[in-house]
Design an enzyme around this catalytic site. Structure first.
Site, PDB file in Angstrom:
ATOM      1  N   ASP A 202       0.875  -1.170   0.000  1.00 14.36           N
ATOM      2  CA  ASP A 202       0.000   0.000   0.000  1.00 14.36           C
ATOM      3  C   ASP A 202       0.918   1.227   0.000  1.00 14.36           C
ATOM      4  O   ASP A 202       1.664   1.461   0.947  1.00 14.36           O
ATOM      5  CB  ASP A 202      -0.885  -0.016   1.244  1.00 14.36           C
ATOM      6  CG  ASP A 202      -1.860   1.147   1.311  1.00 14.36           C
ATOM      7  OD1 ASP A 202      -1.541   2.238   0.786  1.00 14.36           O
ATOM      8  OD2 ASP A 202      -2.936   0.989   1.912  1.00 14.36           O
ATOM      9  N   TYR A 227      -4.859  11.269  -3.774  1.00 17.00           N
ATOM     10  CA  TYR A 227      -5.260  12.574  -3.239  1.00 17.00           C
ATOM     11  C   TYR A 227      -4.309  13.120  -2.176  1.00 17.00           C
ATOM     12  O   TYR A 227      -4.537  14.198  -1.644  1.00 17.00           O
ATOM     13  CB  TYR A 227      -6.690  12.530  -2.683  1.00 17.00           C
ATOM     14  CG  TYR A 227      -7.009  11.362  -1.782  1.00 17.00           C
ATOM     15  CD1 TYR A 227      -6.596  11.342  -0.455  1.00 17.00           C
ATOM     16  CD2 TYR A 227      -7.733  10.281  -2.255  1.00 17.00           C
ATOM     17  CE1 TYR A 227      -6.896  10.283   0.367  1.00 17.00           C
ATOM     18  CE2 TYR A 227      -8.047   9.212  -1.448  1.00 17.00           C
ATOM     19  CZ  TYR A 227      -7.625   9.214  -0.130  1.00 17.00           C
ATOM     20  OH  TYR A 227      -7.913   8.148   0.693  1.00 17.00           O
ATOM     21  N   LYS A 228      -3.238  12.401  -1.886  1.00 19.19           N
ATOM     22  CA  LYS A 228      -2.266  12.895  -0.908  1.00 19.19           C
ATOM     23  C   LYS A 228      -1.129  13.611  -1.652  1.00 19.19           C
ATOM     24  O   LYS A 228      -1.314  14.712  -2.153  1.00 19.19           O
ATOM     25  CB  LYS A 228      -1.763  11.744  -0.041  1.00 19.19           C
ATOM     26  CG  LYS A 228      -2.868  11.032   0.744  1.00 19.19           C
ATOM     27  CD  LYS A 228      -2.310   9.946   1.622  1.00 19.19           C
ATOM     28  CE  LYS A 228      -3.401   9.063   2.231  1.00 19.19           C
ATOM     29  NZ  LYS A 228      -4.336   9.794   3.100  1.00 19.19           N
ATOM     30  N   ARG A 376       0.097  15.197  13.521  1.00 22.01           N
ATOM     31  CA  ARG A 376       0.787  14.795  12.286  1.00 22.01           C
ATOM     32  C   ARG A 376       1.040  16.023  11.413  1.00 22.01           C
ATOM     33  O   ARG A 376       0.149  16.856  11.207  1.00 22.01           O
ATOM     34  CB  ARG A 376      -0.055  13.797  11.484  1.00 22.01           C
ATOM     35  CG  ARG A 376      -0.242  12.451  12.105  1.00 22.01           C
ATOM     36  CD  ARG A 376      -0.733  11.434  11.076  1.00 22.01           C
ATOM     37  NE  ARG A 376      -1.746  11.968  10.181  1.00 22.01           N
ATOM     38  CZ  ARG A 376      -2.175  11.369   9.073  1.00 22.01           C
ATOM     39  NH1 ARG A 376      -1.656  10.210   8.709  1.00 22.01           N
ATOM     40  NH2 ARG A 376      -3.115  11.915   8.320  1.00 22.01           N
TER      41      ARG A 376
END
Length: 402
Positions: A202, A227-228, A376
């Site tokens: 992944d 989308y990251k 984060r």
């Protein structure tokens, strides 16, 4: 000037010097950004400036005027594999091995079930990352039930010792979503292959942030979102990688008319399409697909190796600034210090982290919070600069200090 003020001025000066020497600094202009320090690209990448105009053309001309003709005249039908070939160099893959479409979860399901089927008879165990993003675990459990396998959660560092003659497939995250730890893809892939099993990676938190080397390291199957760090937009379609020499044996658990060798033949019997196309299922989601295609233009002329070098420099500098600014004991880094074990994010543990992140966002520093106590911060080298990093650490220090 006090010692603290002098130290702050010195760090700000270094940030300016680093920004001035940054060969990727000009890429920021390819995005729609404001004066907010955006460190949440590991959840949702910023909007590339080319996307709105492209989508306007897709909606008004391709859909509005050409209508059904756009499947051929505008290239809608071939978009999944065409866009897959744009992603391929970003993950170290040759053309013809990636197809875009569906969600990451759907592609994980396809890949894990197909990996078990590729492994052959006598193998009835799936290993899954015990620290994985929850959905991967849910999907792996369902895939295990479907294939009659036992599911065994293990920590990535324990995979080599857990492999055996029953192991059919292993599903791991390249970068841990919570801590930002980068796992050893080459070594783990080699260990899985030595045991006779199939490897599924992944890549959600690594593609677009660091070199992956799918072909170089012989990865069997891989999936990832867009989308990251690929900046494809909220809910943009995911992708599936099937190594070229496995494609004629890739047996998808979700065959659809789009993965048929003759999709418009409407035959009752399923005959899989050649190559990576058999990873397709249903009608492509064209609006999101073509927004992603436009978003990938920001990578024109950009080296993934240069992105990785800047990513490490940014995260190093952030950790240095945090150490200099934040009161001792106020935060604890969960992200490995070693470059070989670090993705492109920094995770800090602190008390009342949810409230801290809320206050950071109010002050123009956007990261995110993961329960129970993790802050984060994602560093997208295409648009984050060293001045952003210094400001984020300074605001963090002021926030936890009060």
């Amino acid at each position: 000037m006090s010692e603290v003020m002098a130290g702050t001025a010195g760090i700000r000066g270094r940030a300016k010097e680093l920004d001035a020497a940054d060969e990727l600094a000009g890429l920021r202009a390819r995005f729609v950004l404001d004066d907010v320090v955006y460190l949440d690209g590991n959840s949702l990448g910023a909007l590339p400036a080319a996307v709105p105009g492209r989508l306007d053309d897709v909606v008004r001309r391709q859909w509005g005027e050409l209508r059904i003709r756009s499947w051929e005249e505008s290239g809608w039908w071939t978009a999944p594999e065409r866009i897959g070939d744009l992603i391929a160099p970003l993950v170290g893959a040759a053309p013809g091995q990636i197809v875009v479409g569906d969600s990451t979860s759907v592609n994980v399901f396809k890949a894990v079930v197909a990996a078990v089927r590729l492994a052959g008879e006598g193998r009835d165990e799936i290993l899954v990352d015990a620290t994985t993003f929850p959905t991967d675990g849910y999907i792996a459990e369902s895939a295990a039930r479907m294939t009659g396998c036992a599911l065994r959660p293990v920590a990535p560092g324990e995979v080599a010792g857990a492999l055996g003659p029953r192991t059919a497939a292993v599903l791991l995250n390249h970068v841990d979503y919570r801590t930002g730890r980068l796992h050893d893809l080459p070594a783990l892939t080699a260990a899985v292959h030595e045991a006779g099993a199939r490897m599924v990676w992944d890549l959600c938190h690594s593609a677009g942030a660091l070199p992956v080397g799918l072909d170089e390291h012989g990865v069997d199957l891989a999936v990832g979102c867009t989308y990251k760090y690929l900046n494809g937009g909220p809910g943009s379609p995911a992708y599936l990688y099937v190594r070229s020499d496995l494609q004629d044996r890739f047996d998808s658990p979700l065959p659809g008319w789009n993965s048929h060798a003759e999709p418009f033949g409407m035959r009752r019997e399923f005959e899989p399409a050649p190559g990576a196309l058999r990873g397709r299922v249903g009608t492509p989601d064209i609006l999101s697909m073509l927004a992603l295609e436009a978003a990938l233009e920001v990578w024109d002329g950009v080296s993934v190796e240069a992105v990785r070098a800047k990513s490490l420099a940014l995260t190093d500098f952030f950790l240095e600034c945090v150490a200099a600014y934040v009161p001792d004991g106020a935060v604890e880094s969960l992200t490995p210090a070693a470059h070989a074990e670090r993705g492109s994010q920094v995770a800090l543990r602190c008390p009342d982290a949810g409230e801290v992140m809320k206050r950071l966002i109010e002050r123009g520093v956007v990261g995110d919070f993961r329960r129970p106590d993790v802050l984060r911060f994602g560093f997208t080298p295409l648009y984050v600069g060293f001045g952003d990093v210094e400001r984020a650490a300074r605001v963090l220090a002021e926030t936890v200090g009060t």
